[in-house]
Design an enzyme around this catalytic site. Structure first.
Site, short mmCIF file in Angstrom:
data_model
loop_
_atom_site.label_atom_id
_atom_site.label_comp_id
_atom_site.label_asym_id
_atom_site.label_seq_id
_atom_site.Cartn_x
_atom_site.Cartn_y
_atom_site.Cartn_z
N CYS A 75 0.78 -1.32 0.04
CA CYS A 75 -0.01 -0.01 0.24
C CYS A 75 0.79 1.41 -0.18
O CYS A 75 1.91 1.23 0.76
CB CYS A 75 -0.92 0.01 1.23
SG CYS A 75 -1.83 1.45 1.19
N CYS A 123 -7.16 -0.89 1.52
CA CYS A 123 -6.31 -1.23 2.54
C CYS A 123 -6.97 -1.47 3.83
O CYS A 123 -7.52 -0.33 4.36
CB CYS A 123 -5.03 -0.13 2.52
SG CYS A 123 -3.75 -0.54 3.81
N CYS A 126 -4.95 1.34 6.30
CA CYS A 126 -5.15 2.93 6.23
C CYS A 126 -6.42 3.45 5.54
O CYS A 126 -6.71 4.67 5.51
CB CYS A 126 -3.79 3.58 5.75
SG CYS A 126 -3.63 3.37 3.88
N CYS A 146 -9.07 -5.66 -9.64
CA CYS A 146 -8.76 -4.68 -10.64
C CYS A 146 -8.17 -3.53 -9.91
O CYS A 146 -9.01 -2.69 -9.32
CB CYS A 146 -9.82 -4.13 -11.41
SG CYS A 146 -9.59 -3.28 -12.87
#
Length: 157
Positions: A75, A123, A126, A146
């Site tokens: 991330c 994520c 976060c 995707c």
């Protein structure tokens, strides 16, 4: 007059239900939290639009789409490992695609911004928007994660 009342009621209901609001505007709490100013300072304009306002980068614009080296995709917002390169495949869509995430790395929620409900993926640490999950991927999962390349950082193995 009745049409205005109906439209106002419908808009209010959409706001209460969280329809159409970006992830950053909803009341979900995450392990890693930053102020809007902190996010803007650490991200490019496009990264901010995608990751904090649930935007989409242009198709075929990410160099990560055609990258197939061994490694892990993290991330960009908090460096959490999200996807392994062995789960990546060429979906032909113009965005990096994976058939599964690292267990426990992502969160999902319904995305009602278009005419049909999609599954938004973010994520789990976060809350940064990554992309969407569709049911047209390869086996063994049949899923296509995707993703927006700007939400990811690749770390070679």
């Amino acid at each position: 007059m009745q049409r205005r009342a109906f439209l106002g009621t419908g808009a209010s209901a959409a706001i209460v239900l969280g329809w159409g609001l970006p992830a950053a505007a909803q009341a979900t709490r995450f392990e890693v939290e930053r102020s809007d100013a902190e996010w803007r300072a650490m991200l490019s304009r496009l990264e901010y639009k995608v990751m904090r306002r649930e935007g989409t980068e242009p198709a075929r614009s990410s160099p990560l789409d055609k990258l197939y080296a061994d490694g892990i995709y993290h991330c960009r917002g908090c460096d959490l490992p999200l996807y392994r390169s062995e789960h990546k495949y060429d979906s032909g869509t113009g965005w990096p695609s994976f058939w599964q995430a690292i267990p426990g790395a992502i969160g999902t929620k319904p995305d009602r911004k278009l005419l049909r409900v999609r599954t938004e993926v973010h994520c789990r640490r976060c809350g940064s928007h990554l992309g969407h999950i569709f049911d047209d991927g390869p086996q063994p999962t049949g899923k296509r994660h995707c993703l927006n390349g700007v939400s990811l950082v690749f770390r070679e193995a």
